[in-house]
Design a protein around this motif. Structure first.
Motif, PDB file in Angstrom:
ATOM      1  N   SER A  62     -11.186   7.273   9.523  1.00 42.55           N
ATOM      2  CA  SER A  62     -11.321   7.198   7.999  1.00 42.55           C
ATOM      3  C   SER A  62     -10.237   7.288   7.312  1.00 42.55           C
ATOM      4  CB  SER A  62     -12.505   7.910   7.506  1.00 42.55           C
ATOM      5  OG  SER A  62     -13.711   7.506   8.034  1.00 42.55           O
ATOM      6  N   ALA A  63      -9.376   8.368   7.597  1.00 38.62           N
ATOM      7  CA  ALA A  63      -8.256   8.784   6.805  1.00 38.62           C
ATOM      8  C   ALA A  63      -6.948   7.620   7.144  1.00 38.62           C
ATOM      9  CB  ALA A  63      -7.762  10.255   7.186  1.00 38.62           C
ATOM     10  N   THR A  64      -6.919   6.938   8.250  1.00 45.82           N
ATOM     11  CA  THR A  64      -5.875   6.030   8.647  1.00 45.82           C
ATOM     12  C   THR A  64      -6.109   4.771   8.176  1.00 45.82           C
ATOM     13  OG1 THR A  64      -6.640   5.886  10.787  1.00 45.82           O
ATOM     14  CG2 THR A  64      -5.031   7.668  10.130  1.00 45.82           C
ATOM     15  N   GLU A  65      -7.332   4.246   7.959  1.00 45.36           N
ATOM     16  CA  GLU A  65      -7.746   2.645   8.124  1.00 45.36           C
ATOM     17  C   GLU A  65      -7.318   2.104   6.492  1.00 45.36           C
ATOM     18  OE1 GLU A  65     -11.861   2.618   8.330  1.00 45.36           O
ATOM     19  OE2 GLU A  65     -12.422   3.506   6.444  1.00 45.36           O
ATOM     20  N   LEU A  66      -7.094   2.870   5.571  1.00 41.54           N
ATOM     21  CA  LEU A  66      -6.379   2.327   4.489  1.00 41.54           C
ATOM     22  C   LEU A  66      -5.119   2.184   4.388  1.00 41.54           C
ATOM     23  CD1 LEU A  66      -8.559   4.308   1.797  1.00 41.54           C
ATOM     24  CD2 LEU A  66      -8.908   1.965   2.652  1.00 41.54           C
ATOM     25  N   HIS A  67      -4.375   2.867   5.195  1.00 42.43           N
ATOM     26  CA  HIS A  67      -2.930   2.941   5.340  1.00 42.43           C
ATOM     27  C   HIS A  67      -2.292   2.128   6.679  1.00 42.43           C
ATOM     28  CE1 HIS A  67      -3.397   5.571   2.030  1.00 42.43           C
ATOM     29  NE2 HIS A  67      -4.236   6.321   2.851  1.00 42.43           N
ATOM     30  N   GLU A 125       6.934   1.847   9.415  1.00 42.47           N
ATOM     31  CA  GLU A 125       6.727   1.010   8.370  1.00 42.47           C
ATOM     32  C   GLU A 125       5.931  -0.350   8.636  1.00 42.47           C
ATOM     33  OE1 GLU A 125       7.620   0.943   5.017  1.00 42.47           O
ATOM     34  OE2 GLU A 125       8.041   2.898   5.329  1.00 42.47           O
ATOM     35  N   ASP A 126       6.293  -0.787   9.962  1.00 44.68           N
ATOM     36  CA  ASP A 126       5.377  -1.975  10.271  1.00 44.68           C
ATOM     37  C   ASP A 126       4.155  -1.713  10.672  1.00 44.68           C
ATOM     38  OD1 ASP A 126       5.761  -4.691  11.818  1.00 44.68           O
ATOM     39  OD2 ASP A 126       5.035  -3.574  13.370  1.00 44.68           O
ATOM     40  N   ALA A 127       3.598  -0.567  10.862  1.00 44.70           N
ATOM     41  CA  ALA A 127       2.375  -0.359  11.186  1.00 44.70           C
ATOM     42  C   ALA A 127       1.343  -0.169   9.986  1.00 44.70           C
ATOM     43  CB  ALA A 127       2.160   0.977  11.905  1.00 44.70           C
ATOM     44  N   ARG A 128       2.330  -0.023   8.951  1.00 42.47           N
ATOM     45  CA  ARG A 128       1.294   0.063   7.525  1.00 42.47           C
ATOM     46  C   ARG A 128       0.945  -1.394   7.068  1.00 42.47           C
ATOM     47  NH1 ARG A 128       1.574   4.185   5.268  1.00 42.47           N
ATOM     48  NH2 ARG A 128       2.061   5.045   3.290  1.00 42.47           N
ATOM     49  N   ILE A 129      -0.328  -1.034   6.455  1.00 43.98           N
ATOM     50  CA  ILE A 129      -0.930  -2.307   5.969  1.00 43.98           C
ATOM     51  C   ILE A 129      -0.650  -2.730   4.786  1.00 43.98           C
ATOM     52  CG2 ILE A 129      -3.304  -3.043   5.107  1.00 43.98           C
ATOM     53  CD1 ILE A 129      -4.883  -1.240   7.068  1.00 43.98           C
ATOM     54  N   PRO A 130       0.005  -4.015   4.544  1.00 42.17           N
ATOM     55  CA  PRO A 130       0.741  -4.615   3.450  1.00 42.17           C
ATOM     56  C   PRO A 130      -0.178  -3.944   2.186  1.00 42.17           C
ATOM     57  CG  PRO A 130       0.915  -6.007   5.148  1.00 42.17           C
ATOM     58  CD  PRO A 130      -0.107  -4.921   5.574  1.00 42.17           C
ATOM     59  N   GLY A 131       0.534  -3.521   1.146  1.00 44.38           N
ATOM     60  CA  GLY A 131      -0.154  -3.391  -0.176  1.00 44.38           C
ATOM     61  C   GLY A 131      -0.986  -1.928  -0.040  1.00 44.38           C
ATOM     62  N   SER A 132      -0.811  -1.357   0.983  1.00 51.25           N
ATOM     63  CA  SER A 132      -1.857  -0.152   1.135  1.00 51.25           C
ATOM     64  C   SER A 132      -1.248   1.062   0.221  1.00 51.25           C
ATOM     65  CB  SER A 132      -1.670   0.568   2.730  1.00 51.25           C
ATOM     66  OG  SER A 132      -0.393   1.090   2.844  1.00 51.25           O
ATOM     67  N   PRO A 133      -2.146   1.807  -0.447  1.00 46.09           N
ATOM     68  CA  PRO A 133      -1.680   2.577  -1.495  1.00 46.09           C
ATOM     69  C   PRO A 133      -0.785   3.777  -0.685  1.00 46.09           C
ATOM     70  CG  PRO A 133      -3.993   2.989  -0.881  1.00 46.09           C
ATOM     71  CD  PRO A 133      -3.548   1.868  -0.177  1.00 46.09           C
ATOM     72  N   ARG A 134       0.430   4.026  -1.519  1.00 47.40           N
ATOM     73  CA  ARG A 134       1.225   5.038  -0.904  1.00 47.40           C
ATOM     74  C   ARG A 134       1.438   6.047  -1.704  1.00 47.40           C
ATOM     75  NH1 ARG A 134       6.152   3.653   2.831  1.00 47.40           N
ATOM     76  NH2 ARG A 134       6.595   5.572   3.390  1.00 47.40           N
ATOM     77  N   GLN A 135       1.500   7.348  -1.240  1.00 51.56           N
ATOM     78  CA  GLN A 135       1.728   8.420  -2.194  1.00 51.56           C
ATOM     79  C   GLN A 135       3.141   8.768  -2.233  1.00 51.56           C
ATOM     80  OE1 GLN A 135      -0.136  12.069  -0.606  1.00 51.56           O
ATOM     81  NE2 GLN A 135       0.953  13.548  -2.272  1.00 51.56           N
ATOM     82  N   ALA A 136       3.816   8.894  -3.406  1.00 51.46           N
ATOM     83  CA  ALA A 136       5.092   9.326  -3.775  1.00 51.46           C
ATOM     84  C   ALA A 136       5.666  10.576  -2.898  1.00 51.46           C
ATOM     85  CB  ALA A 136       5.622   9.435  -5.118  1.00 51.46           C
ATOM     86  N   THR A 137       6.786  10.308  -1.998  1.00 50.35           N
ATOM     87  CA  THR A 137       7.280  11.516  -1.387  1.00 50.35           C
ATOM     88  C   THR A 137       8.473  11.926  -1.885  1.00 50.35           C
ATOM     89  OG1 THR A 137       8.573  10.098   0.167  1.00 50.35           O
ATOM     90  CG2 THR A 137       6.387  10.719   1.041  1.00 50.35           C
ATOM     91  N   GLY A 138       8.648  13.344  -1.864  1.00 52.16           N
ATOM     92  CA  GLY A 138       9.874  13.866  -2.439  1.00 52.16           C
ATOM     93  C   GLY A 138       9.976  15.258  -2.758  1.00 52.16           C
TER      94      GLY A 138
END
Length: 145
Positions: A51-56, A132-145
């Protein structure tokens, strides 16, 4: 895995790509993780991780490795340790996610590359590209930093 400059860099890459997944994993009560681990109900944890990975991430690229532990004693906050597996573009990474009240940490256990380069730097770049390639295009991404 013996810590080297490359393993530390690779752990950082994995941590950056796991940030939103870990954020979602933290939505589950720590007592539930402890109960699931104690009674070896690893399918329940696999469902939570899915469930935690399916959106990303695309299916079967990032998943629960069917093992986990918890650390619980009187002198500190509980810690949950989940085995994870990443597979994409000929990159296979096996690592643990350590989650506690202070934050999270990645512990890279093993990584292999199909047709590995003799350059560890190139292989590290392949890891980043594979995530990067494994990510679903347009998936929500939390800012890192």
């Amino acid at each position: 895995m013996r810590s080297t400059q490359y393993s530390q860099t690779r752990e950082s890459i994995i941590a950056a790509h796991m940030s939103e997944v870990i954020r979602d994993l933290r939505l589950v009560d720590v007592a539930d993780y402890i109960a699931f681990i104690r009674y070896e109900l690893f399918a329940n944890i696999a469902d939570i991780v899915n469930s935690a990975t399916e959106l990303h991430y695309f299916p079967q690229t990032l998943q629960f490795g069917h093992g986990g532990e918890y650390e619980l004693d009187w002198d500190r906050h509980p810690r949950i340790i989940l085995d994870m597996e990443f597979r994409n573009m000929g990159v296979y990474a096996y690592f643990r996610v350590l989650i506690d009240a202070e934050g999270s940490q990645i512990d890279l256990n093993h990584i292999t590359f199909d047709q590995a380069s003799k350059s560890p730097t190139h292989n590290t770049e392949r890891l980043a590209l594979a995530f990067e390639d494994a990510r679903i295009p347009g998936s929500p991404r939390q800012a890192t930093g």
